[in-house]
Design a protein around this motif. Structure first.
Motif, PDB file in Angstrom:
ATOM      1  N   VAL A 121       1.026  -1.134   0.093  1.00 44.69           N
ATOM      2  CA  VAL A 121       0.127  -0.089  -0.003  1.00 44.69           C
ATOM      3  C   VAL A 121       0.952   1.367  -0.012  1.00 44.69           C
ATOM      4  O   VAL A 121       0.604   2.160  -0.672  1.00 44.69           O
ATOM      5  CB  VAL A 121      -0.839  -0.127   1.106  1.00 44.69           C
ATOM      6  CG1 VAL A 121      -1.619   1.194   1.536  1.00 44.69           C
ATOM      7  CG2 VAL A 121      -2.120  -1.299   1.166  1.00 44.69           C
ATOM      8  N   ALA A 122       2.004   1.334   0.673  1.00 48.92           N
ATOM      9  CA  ALA A 122       2.869   2.378   0.890  1.00 48.92           C
ATOM     10  C   ALA A 122       3.634   2.594  -0.309  1.00 48.92           C
ATOM     11  O   ALA A 122       4.061   3.743  -0.640  1.00 48.92           O
ATOM     12  CB  ALA A 122       3.733   2.283   2.193  1.00 48.92           C
ATOM     13  N   LEU A 123       3.758   1.522  -1.356  1.00 48.50           N
ATOM     14  CA  LEU A 123       4.478   1.965  -2.361  1.00 48.50           C
ATOM     15  C   LEU A 123       3.605   1.635  -3.468  1.00 48.50           C
ATOM     16  O   LEU A 123       4.252   1.440  -4.751  1.00 48.50           O
ATOM     17  CB  LEU A 123       5.548   0.661  -2.438  1.00 48.50           C
ATOM     18  CG  LEU A 123       6.586   0.913  -1.188  1.00 48.50           C
ATOM     19  CD1 LEU A 123       7.539  -0.587  -1.279  1.00 48.50           C
ATOM     20  CD2 LEU A 123       7.577   1.983  -1.183  1.00 48.50           C
ATOM     21  N   SER A 124       2.437   1.655  -3.538  1.00 49.48           N
ATOM     22  CA  SER A 124       1.473   1.459  -4.406  1.00 49.48           C
ATOM     23  C   SER A 124       1.572   2.153  -5.904  1.00 49.48           C
ATOM     24  O   SER A 124       1.425   1.802  -6.934  1.00 49.48           O
ATOM     25  CB  SER A 124      -0.030   1.635  -3.931  1.00 49.48           C
ATOM     26  OG  SER A 124      -0.336   2.931  -3.614  1.00 49.48           O
ATOM     27  N   ASP A 125       2.313   3.569  -5.765  1.00 46.92           N
ATOM     28  CA  ASP A 125       2.504   4.208  -6.971  1.00 46.92           C
ATOM     29  C   ASP A 125       3.769   4.361  -7.382  1.00 46.92           C
ATOM     30  O   ASP A 125       4.151   5.297  -7.967  1.00 46.92           O
ATOM     31  CB  ASP A 125       1.591   5.492  -6.681  1.00 46.92           C
ATOM     32  CG  ASP A 125       2.418   6.398  -5.673  1.00 46.92           C
ATOM     33  OD1 ASP A 125       3.045   5.957  -5.157  1.00 46.92           O
ATOM     34  OD2 ASP A 125       2.010   7.848  -5.904  1.00 46.92           O
ATOM     35  N   ALA A 128       8.200  -1.015 -10.064  1.00 44.96           N
ATOM     36  CA  ALA A 128       9.190  -1.709  -9.318  1.00 44.96           C
ATOM     37  C   ALA A 128      10.739  -1.453  -9.363  1.00 44.96           C
ATOM     38  O   ALA A 128      11.439  -1.421  -8.516  1.00 44.96           O
ATOM     39  CB  ALA A 128       9.108  -3.180 -10.329  1.00 44.96           C
ATOM     40  N   ALA A 129      11.212  -0.655 -10.567  1.00 39.56           N
ATOM     41  CA  ALA A 129      12.321   0.092 -10.479  1.00 39.56           C
ATOM     42  C   ALA A 129      12.598   1.095  -9.395  1.00 39.56           C
ATOM     43  O   ALA A 129      13.645   1.265  -8.942  1.00 39.56           O
ATOM     44  CB  ALA A 129      12.724   0.570 -12.005  1.00 39.56           C
ATOM     45  N   GLU A 130      11.552   1.764  -9.105  1.00 42.90           N
ATOM     46  CA  GLU A 130      11.686   2.820  -8.315  1.00 42.90           C
ATOM     47  C   GLU A 130      11.696   2.363  -6.669  1.00 42.90           C
ATOM     48  O   GLU A 130      12.360   2.673  -5.863  1.00 42.90           O
ATOM     49  CB  GLU A 130      10.205   3.809  -8.210  1.00 42.90           C
ATOM     50  CG  GLU A 130      10.266   4.673  -9.515  1.00 42.90           C
ATOM     51  CD  GLU A 130       9.001   5.469  -9.611  1.00 42.90           C
ATOM     52  OE1 GLU A 130       8.914   6.825  -9.866  1.00 42.90           O
ATOM     53  OE2 GLU A 130       8.192   4.884  -9.100  1.00 42.90           O
ATOM     54  N   VAL A 131      11.084   1.028  -6.729  1.00 40.07           N
ATOM     55  CA  VAL A 131      11.070   0.515  -5.168  1.00 40.07           C
ATOM     56  C   VAL A 131      12.319  -0.284  -5.134  1.00 40.07           C
ATOM     57  O   VAL A 131      13.080   0.150  -4.019  1.00 40.07           O
ATOM     58  CB  VAL A 131      10.049  -0.678  -5.204  1.00 40.07           C
ATOM     59  CG1 VAL A 131      10.309  -1.567  -3.962  1.00 40.07           C
ATOM     60  CG2 VAL A 131       8.826  -0.230  -5.175  1.00 40.07           C
TER      61      VAL A 131
END
Length: 149
Positions: A121-125, A128-131
């Motif tokens: 949820v916190a990383l929803s927008d 995958a590369a940004e994460v």
């Protein structure tokens, strides 16, 4: 001519932003842990032991970001609740290793999908590369901050 003191916009300071994001996520997840009878720090200990069993107290302090004195009390509570066991190390009879009990492992494995959901949820927008980039940057910040500790 009088010089003005340096300006510091707290809301743009990286340490503040990290702490604020962590606090929001931690507070929300703490509420979700209540039905399981665990605090956030207890969860972190269980999650760390699930990922890397048989840690010493010192290793666990590093991996769970707790100081040794607080961690000892946390482990005492988890042990008293039947979730963690202390075992003597085979090679060094003085060293104590910590591991989840079967009950501790079962509870931790039950909570892992919930933890993953909160992270998602916190990383929803984020892509995958940004994460991956964020994770790498946070690890670098942590490593760079070692001299400050």
């Amino acid at each position: 001519m009088k010089t003005l003191p340096p300006d510091h916009d707290l809301e743009k300071a990286i340490p503040f932003l990290l702490a604020r994001a962590g606090a929001r996520m931690g507070n929300a997840f703490s509420k979700a842990l209540k039905p399981y009878g665990l605090s956030l720090v207890e969860w972190r200990v269980c999650a760390s032991l699930q990922h890397t069993p048989n840690q010493t107290l010192s290793e666990l302090a590093l991996h769970s970001s707790n100081d040794l004195s607080a961690l000892s009390r946390i482990v005492d509570r988890l042990s008293g609740n039947g979730l963690v066991v202390r075992e003597r190390c085979g090679t060094d009879g003085r060293a104590i290793r910590l591991a989840l009990t079967p009950l501790g492992l079962e509870l931790t494995n039950e909570i892992i999908p919930l933890a993953k959901h909160y992270e998602a949820v916190a990383l929803s927008d984020f892509s995958a590369a940004e994460v991956n980039t964020l994770r790498a940057m946070l690890l670098r910040i942590y490593a760079n901050a070692e001299p400050l500790a």
